[in-house]
Design a protein around this motif. Structure first.
Motif, PDB file in Angstrom:
ATOM      1  N   GLY A  57     -29.305   2.605   6.600  1.00  0.00           N
ATOM      2  CA  GLY A  57     -28.756   2.750   8.266  1.00  0.00           C
ATOM      3  C   GLY A  57     -28.495   1.504   9.035  1.00  0.00           C
ATOM      4  N   SER A  58     -29.779   0.599   8.204  1.00  0.00           N
ATOM      5  CA  SER A  58     -29.791  -0.751   9.614  1.00  0.00           C
ATOM      6  C   SER A  58     -29.154  -1.686   9.018  1.00  0.00           C
ATOM      7  N   VAL A  59     -28.222  -1.695   8.208  1.00  0.00           N
ATOM      8  CA  VAL A  59     -27.434  -2.852   7.969  1.00  0.00           C
ATOM      9  C   VAL A  59     -25.501  -2.593   8.132  1.00  0.00           C
ATOM     10  N   THR A  60     -25.351  -3.110   8.986  1.00  0.00           N
ATOM     11  CA  THR A  60     -23.242  -3.126  10.061  1.00  0.00           C
ATOM     12  C   THR A  60     -22.242  -4.035   8.863  1.00  0.00           C
ATOM     13  N   VAL A  61     -21.203  -4.318   8.358  1.00  0.00           N
ATOM     14  CA  VAL A  61     -20.427  -4.686   8.363  1.00  0.00           C
ATOM     15  C   VAL A  61     -19.178  -5.055   8.735  1.00  0.00           C
ATOM     16  N   ARG A  62     -18.897  -5.842   9.837  1.00  0.00           N
ATOM     17  CA  ARG A  62     -17.302  -6.560   9.798  1.00  0.00           C
ATOM     18  C   ARG A  62     -17.201  -7.420  10.042  1.00  0.00           C
ATOM     19  N   ALA A  63     -15.409  -7.400   9.301  1.00  0.00           N
ATOM     20  CA  ALA A  63     -14.270  -8.114   8.598  1.00  0.00           C
ATOM     21  C   ALA A  63     -13.577  -8.750   9.682  1.00  0.00           C
ATOM     22  N   VAL A  64     -13.196  -9.692   9.215  1.00  0.00           N
ATOM     23  CA  VAL A  64     -12.726 -10.895  10.176  1.00  0.00           C
ATOM     24  C   VAL A  64     -11.435 -11.577   8.842  1.00  0.00           C
ATOM     25  N   GLU A  65     -10.093 -11.828   9.730  1.00  0.00           N
ATOM     26  CA  GLU A  65      -9.459 -12.790   8.911  1.00  0.00           C
ATOM     27  C   GLU A  65      -9.348 -13.926   9.432  1.00  0.00           C
ATOM     28  N   ASN A  66      -9.434 -14.862   8.979  1.00  0.00           N
ATOM     29  CA  ASN A  66      -9.346 -16.182   9.574  1.00  0.00           C
ATOM     30  C   ASN A  66      -7.977 -16.981   9.071  1.00  0.00           C
ATOM     31  N   ALA A  67      -7.315 -17.857   9.201  1.00  0.00           N
ATOM     32  CA  ALA A  67      -6.619 -18.397   9.588  1.00  0.00           C
ATOM     33  C   ALA A  67      -6.286 -19.456   8.005  1.00  0.00           C
ATOM     34  N   ALA A  68      -6.971 -19.816   7.174  1.00  0.00           N
ATOM     35  CA  ALA A  68      -6.543 -19.959   5.866  1.00  0.00           C
ATOM     36  C   ALA A  68      -6.444 -18.558   4.830  1.00  0.00           C
ATOM     37  N   GLY A  69      -6.470 -17.526   5.682  1.00  0.00           N
ATOM     38  CA  GLY A  69      -6.299 -15.664   4.986  1.00  0.00           C
ATOM     39  C   GLY A  69      -7.187 -15.545   3.509  1.00  0.00           C
ATOM     40  N   GLU A  70      -8.821 -15.788   4.605  1.00  0.00           N
ATOM     41  CA  GLU A  70     -10.112 -15.641   3.963  1.00  0.00           C
ATOM     42  C   GLU A  70     -10.512 -14.663   4.936  1.00  0.00           C
ATOM     43  N   LEU A  71     -11.083 -13.710   4.010  1.00  0.00           N
ATOM     44  CA  LEU A  71     -11.515 -12.434   4.145  1.00  0.00           C
ATOM     45  C   LEU A  71     -13.124 -12.643   4.968  1.00  0.00           C
ATOM     46  N   LEU A  72     -13.933 -12.454   5.767  1.00  0.00           N
ATOM     47  CA  LEU A  72     -15.383 -12.908   6.088  1.00  0.00           C
ATOM     48  C   LEU A  72     -16.229 -11.416   6.743  1.00  0.00           C
ATOM     49  N   LEU A  73     -16.940 -11.432   6.117  1.00  0.00           N
ATOM     50  CA  LEU A  73     -17.484  -9.738   5.929  1.00  0.00           C
ATOM     51  C   LEU A  73     -18.828 -11.064   6.292  1.00  0.00           C
ATOM     52  N   TYR A  74     -19.217  -9.781   7.509  1.00  0.00           N
ATOM     53  CA  TYR A  74     -20.367  -9.964   8.479  1.00  0.00           C
ATOM     54  C   TYR A  74     -21.214  -8.697   8.830  1.00  0.00           C
ATOM     55  N   PHE A  75     -22.121  -9.778   7.315  1.00  0.00           N
ATOM     56  CA  PHE A  75     -23.729  -7.877   7.516  1.00  0.00           C
ATOM     57  C   PHE A  75     -24.726  -8.694   8.467  1.00  0.00           C
ATOM     58  N   SER A  76     -24.353  -7.554   9.588  1.00  0.00           N
ATOM     59  CA  SER A  76     -26.228  -7.971  10.591  1.00  0.00           C
ATOM     60  C   SER A  76     -26.600  -6.900   9.728  1.00  0.00           C
ATOM     61  N   LEU A  77     -27.834  -7.909   9.780  1.00  0.00           N
ATOM     62  CA  LEU A  77     -29.465  -7.182  10.027  1.00  0.00           C
ATOM     63  C   LEU A  77     -30.042  -6.894  11.243  1.00  0.00           C
ATOM     64  N   PRO A  78     -31.151  -6.355  11.721  1.00  0.00           N
ATOM     65  CA  PRO A  78     -32.141  -5.274  12.379  1.00  0.00           C
ATOM     66  C   PRO A  78     -32.369  -7.045  12.613  1.00  0.00           C
ATOM     67  N   THR A  79     -33.075  -7.230  13.619  1.00  0.00           N
ATOM     68  CA  THR A  79     -33.526  -7.953  13.997  1.00  0.00           C
ATOM     69  C   THR A  79     -35.379  -7.512  14.122  1.00  0.00           C
ATOM     70  N   GLU A  80     -36.531  -8.125  14.133  1.00  0.00           N
ATOM     71  CA  GLU A  80     -37.761  -7.976  14.114  1.00  0.00           C
ATOM     72  C   GLU A  80     -38.394  -7.164  14.872  1.00  0.00           C
ATOM     73  N   SER A  81     -38.272  -7.176  16.136  1.00  0.00           N
ATOM     74  CA  SER A  81     -38.460  -6.025  17.066  1.00  0.00           C
ATOM     75  C   SER A  81     -37.376  -5.087  17.069  1.00  0.00           C
ATOM     76  N   GLU A  82     -35.813  -4.946  16.653  1.00  0.00           N
ATOM     77  CA  GLU A  82     -35.640  -3.984  16.521  1.00  0.00           C
ATOM     78  C   GLU A  82     -35.708  -2.844  15.686  1.00  0.00           C
TER      79      GLU A  82
END
Length: 172
Positions: A56-81
Motif C-alpha cells: 500500500g505504499s506505492v501509488t501510480v499516476r498516468a499521463v499522456e504526453n504530446a508525442a503519444g507516450e504513456l508516462l507512469l509515475y509511481f510515487s514512493l513514500p518519503t522517509e518521514s512518511e
C-alpha cells in the motif's frame, strides 16, 4: 525506469511498448484487467528496486504526453512518511500472559522494550522505529495476550518495579 526529483519512479511507454503490453492511456482504468496487471507488476518491480517493503505504499499516476507516450509515475513514500517512532504499553494480568506473548514479539534492532511489575500486574513498554502498518500489526498481535494500559512509561518508571533481567527474553 528513472527516478524523478519528486521521489517518484517514471516509466515511459512509447507506442510500440503500449501495443506490446496492450494498454493505452485512453483505455486505462482499474477495471481494465491488462492495465491493472501491468501496473501491479510494475509496482512490484519499483518496490524491489527501491526497497519498499510495506504494501500500500506505492501509488501510480498516468499521463499522456504530446508525442503519444504513456508516462507512469509511481510515487514512493518519503522517509518521514514511512517510518516514525511509535510506543505502546501492554498490561498483562499475570506472568503467564506476559511470558506467552514472547513468541509473538518481533526481534528487530529498531525495537526496544522495558518490563515492569506494579500492583500485581506486568507491563510491557515497547518503542519501535517502523511504519504505522507494521507497528499496528505488532500491537494487535500483542493484544491477543494482554490489553492496552492506561499507564504510561513515565508512571511505570516512577512507581513500578523495573524487571531488566526479563527484557532479553523478548529482544533476543
Amino acid at each position: 525506469m528513472e527516478k524523478t526529483s519528486r521521489n517518484e519512479i517514471l516509466v515511459i511507454l512509447n507506442s510500440s511498448d503500449q501495443s506490446a503490453f496492450g494498454i493505452r492511456y485512453a483505455t486505462m482504468s482499474f477495471s481494465d484487467l491488462r492495465t491493472r496487471r501491468f501496473c501491479e507488476q510494475m509496482a512490484i518491480l519499483v518496490c524491489l528496486r527501491e526497497g519498499v517493503t510495506e504494501s500500500g505504499s506505492v501509488t501510480v499516476r498516468a499521463v499522456e504526453n504530446a508525442a503519444g507516450e504513456l508516462l507512469l509515475y509511481f510515487s514512493l513514500p518519503t522517509e518521514s512518511e514511512a517510518f516514525r517512532v511509535y510506543s505502546q504499553v501492554i498490561e498483562f494480568a499475570d506472568l503467564d500472559g506476559l511470558l506467552d506473548s514472547r513468541s509473538a514479539f518481533l526481534r528487530d534492532p529498531d525495537l526496544c522494550a522495558e518490563i515492569y511489575r506494579w500492583n500485581g500486574k506486568y507491563y510491557l513498554w515497547y518503542e519501535f522505529y517502523t511504519s504505522p502498518v507494521r507497528f499496528d500489526r505488532l500491537t494487535l498481535t500483542m493484544l491477543e495476550y494482554g490489553s492496552v494500559s492506561f499507564l504510561d512509561r513515565s508512571f511505570l518508571a516512577e512507581h513500578a518495579t523495573p524487571l531488566p533481567d526479563a527484557v532479553p527474553l523478548f529482544l533476543t
